[in-house]
Write an enzyme that holds these catalytic residues in place. Structure first.
Site, PDB file in Angstrom:
ATOM      1  N   ASP A 187       1.270  -2.856   0.489  1.00  0.00           N
ATOM      2  CA  ASP A 187       0.773  -2.142   1.566  1.00  0.00           C
ATOM      3  C   ASP A 187       1.040  -1.240   2.708  1.00  0.00           C
ATOM      4  O   ASP A 187       1.248  -0.546   3.165  1.00  0.00           O
ATOM      5  CB  ASP A 187      -0.848  -2.724   2.004  1.00  0.00           C
ATOM      6  CG  ASP A 187      -1.784  -1.541   2.335  1.00  0.00           C
ATOM      7  OD1 ASP A 187      -1.693  -0.534   2.309  1.00  0.00           O
ATOM      8  OD2 ASP A 187      -2.449  -1.957   3.571  1.00  0.00           O
ATOM      9  N   GLU A 224       1.494  -0.709  -5.608  1.00  0.00           N
ATOM     10  CA  GLU A 224       1.642  -1.467  -3.824  1.00  0.00           C
ATOM     11  C   GLU A 224       2.501  -2.598  -4.059  1.00  0.00           C
ATOM     12  O   GLU A 224       3.487  -2.762  -3.581  1.00  0.00           O
ATOM     13  CB  GLU A 224       0.567  -1.751  -3.161  1.00  0.00           C
ATOM     14  CG  GLU A 224      -0.414  -0.565  -2.585  1.00  0.00           C
ATOM     15  CD  GLU A 224      -0.981  -0.732  -1.984  1.00  0.00           C
ATOM     16  OE1 GLU A 224      -2.158  -0.076  -1.919  1.00  0.00           O
ATOM     17  OE2 GLU A 224      -2.186  -1.854  -1.818  1.00  0.00           O
TER      18      GLU A 224
END
Length: 227
Positions: A49, A121
């Site tokens: 992320d 991610e």
């Protein structure tokens, strides 16, 4: 560690060959499959992320050197949100190689937006750990592709814009009504109708209420502005 045939094929779709295959295995392992000898992808998701955020922040600054923070923020949010990550994951067939527990598999986990977004991610983080930031950056820019160039349109918050349209004409805020819900519990489809006090309406269907509301608002706003 040797990768399975499925994961080798996924490497091809991803466009990155892992020198540390264990990183890819971990990135595609959901918490429902965790065991004393198998780690899940949650820590990689956390890292990915941040890597994705840095790549997108840099890309936006490079593409529009005059844009102020107020313009950059919604563009950034549109590029890094879970829905976008999940869309990219679907394009490269990430759901097909996820390692899921039986209950998650039976509930349609390979198609779940949040699960796909998290795994995307994690894969970004795996590439970062395997080959460094420049490799991860190149991967993200390639996979996100045209999304970055068209983000200004995508970042426009249609619900806010429609509300501003109504306020400028002394109308009450738009009303959003769920008119239908179809599909199984693990993959529902919502139909939302947006209504204005002057009798104008539009409907849209999507996999989440938020997406359906945005789509309905965008459709109505487009028609109102064209008229």
């Amino acid at each position: 560690m040797k990768l399975s045939g499925e994961l080798k094929a996924f490497e091809g779709r991803l466009g990155h060959r892992f020198s540390q295959p264990a990183l890819l295995v971990r990135a595609v392992t959901h918490s429902s499959m965790v065991s004393p000898t198998r780690d899940d992808n949650q820590r990689l998701e956390f890292l990915g992320d941040r890597v994705l955020g840095l790549v997108m922040a840099e890309a936006l600054l490079e593409r529009d050197r005059m844009a102020e923070e107020g313009l950059l923020a919604p563009r950034f949010n549109a590029l890094v949100r879970k829905e976008t990550c999940a869309d990219v994951a679907r394009e490269i067939g990430l759901g097909d190689v996820l390692k899921l527990g039986r209950s998650e598999m039976l509930s349609g986990g390979r198609r779940k937006q949040a699960l796909l977004g998290d795994a995307m991610e994690a894969v970004i983080a795996a590439v970062y750990r395997d080959a460094g930031f420049e490799a991860a950056k190149a991967l993200v820019l390639r996979l996100w592709g045209q999304r970055i160039d068209s983000v200004e349109e995508d970042a426009r918050d249609a619900k806010t814009a429609l509300q501003e349209w109504a306020q400028a004409r002394a109308l009450p805020p738009p009303d959003y009504v769920e008119t239908a819900r179809t599909g199984p519990d693990h993959a529902p489809r919502f139909t939302i109708e947006v209504r204005l006090a002057i009798g104008e309406t539009e409907s849209a269907t999507a996999g989440s209420k938020r997406q359906a509301e945005q789509a309905a608002a965008k459709a109505l706003l487009t028609r109102l502005e064209a008229g």
